[in-house]
Write an enzyme that holds these catalytic residues in place. Sequence first.
Site, mmCIF file in Angstrom:
data_model
loop_
_atom_site.group_PDB
_atom_site.id
_atom_site.type_symbol
_atom_site.label_atom_id
_atom_site.label_comp_id
_atom_site.label_asym_id
_atom_site.label_seq_id
_atom_site.Cartn_x
_atom_site.Cartn_y
_atom_site.Cartn_z
ATOM 1 N N TYR A 140 93.184 108.435 3.474
ATOM 2 C CA TYR A 140 93.843 107.492 2.533
ATOM 3 C C TYR A 140 95.037 107.969 2.074
ATOM 4 C CZ TYR A 140 89.761 104.398 3.943
ATOM 5 O OH TYR A 140 88.863 103.624 4.483
ATOM 6 N N LYS A 190 82.839 114.818 11.862
ATOM 7 C CA LYS A 190 83.252 114.396 13.292
ATOM 8 C C LYS A 190 83.836 115.804 13.606
ATOM 9 C CE LYS A 190 83.724 111.722 16.763
ATOM 10 N NZ LYS A 190 82.502 111.297 17.703
ATOM 11 N N ASP A 222 79.264 108.749 14.250
ATOM 12 C CA ASP A 222 78.920 107.859 15.161
ATOM 13 C C ASP A 222 77.383 107.695 15.075
ATOM 14 O OD1 ASP A 222 79.362 110.144 16.253
ATOM 15 O OD2 ASP A 222 79.716 109.614 18.285
ATOM 16 N N ASP A 246 83.685 105.132 3.261
ATOM 17 C CA ASP A 246 83.803 103.760 2.999
ATOM 18 C C ASP A 246 83.066 102.805 4.146
ATOM 19 O OD1 ASP A 246 85.275 101.594 2.069
ATOM 20 O OD2 ASP A 246 87.154 101.928 2.946
ATOM 21 N N ASP A 250 79.311 100.655 2.789
ATOM 22 C CA ASP A 250 79.170 99.146 3.134
ATOM 23 C C ASP A 250 77.967 98.923 3.861
ATOM 24 O OD1 ASP A 250 81.102 98.505 1.094
ATOM 25 O OD2 ASP A 250 82.103 97.377 2.474
#
Length: 357
Positions: A140, A190, A222, A246, A250
């Site tokens: 980000y 990852k 994943d 992020d 959620d």
Amino acid sequence: MSKILVLPGDGIGQEIIAQTLKVIDYLNANHALNMTLVHGLVGGTAYDKTGSPLPQSTIDAAHQCDSILLGAVGGYQWETLKRDLRPERGLLSLRSEMDLFANLRPAILYPQLAKASTLKAEIVSGLDLIIVRELVSGIYFGQPRGIEMRNGQRYGFNSATYFESEIERIGHSAFQIAQKRNKRVCSVDKANVLEVCELWREVMVKIAKNYPDVELTHMYVDNAAMQLVKAPKQFDVIVTSNLFGDVLSDCAAMLTGSIGMLPSASVNQDGFGMYEPIHGSAPDIAGQNLANPLATILSLAMMLKYSLNQADFAEKITVAINDVLDQGYRTQDIASDDNKIVGTKEMGDLVVEALKN
Ligand code: NAD
């Protein structure tokens, strides 16, 4: 003695903070909580009174306090303001002013509310995990970034970057939190595809040596997404980067199905934190005594546990909330047919009443 900056903000922020203050007042008066309160402005309410969503007086007060308790910011009436003047900007600036690099998002599902989840009750009932997300670096913020012309067509790019020191500090936060919980950290990356994640994993392994009492495992993102939905109770603390955190936080929050029940925190190196419910200012129900104040009261409990080292008070509050739920009381957002529906103020009073037991 602790000194807390209280920022109700906008919309239901005012109502839910008022209930949390009842809890603080009760514990101060009857159980020597020793918490001093400083009151300040943030968000649209601050803009209306001072012309800024984050007045200098609020920044100064934050630097003099041990932590911040925040309600929520935002509302329709401020949506047309210039971006820098909008309520949400006040919150983002406060996070960066206090260098709040670690975002803590618990996903807790009280057994009494298992029906609120879209997952089967046996999968989620009693769920209690926390996601520790790096908040101020990663893709980000990484450079270079942009959209430009390459080979005669538009090309968009971002950079996933982490300095070793940035991984170290979020890692330390996660391990220290795990020490206050069930002593298990799962680092999500990852590393099979991304070099930045290879470094992430190496650093996690390195700093784990400082915490021999905590078990460290690794999981690819994943698989972590799959496991969160399949068997979420396997997790205690998940530590991960800004982007992965992020998305996963959620997903984890939604496992519980009740936005009005979830607290969160953003903390810095010194343990200073801003504690707030994960939900927003809910302008659709503001001022109607409908908002669920429990996420904010639980944010206070989180502050006591993670920033103020007063875990006994945190436990007391959690037990009181459990008591109220056991008695069948619910605000409308978490109610089902056989419950006694109460308003915001009544829920605050019931928690205080339960603290007396
Ligand atoms: P929201 O979280 O405010 O509301 C989403 C839905 O959940 C609404 O139907 C609302 O009534 C309900 N809800 C939220 N909190 C509740 C509670 N405690 N009890 C009962 N029901 C509750 O999200 P939104 O509608 O997308 O945003 C409204 C405003 O809040 C916007 O201005 C947004 O920018 C702001 N916002 C602020 C924060 C924050 O302060 N940290 C976070 C998210 C959104």
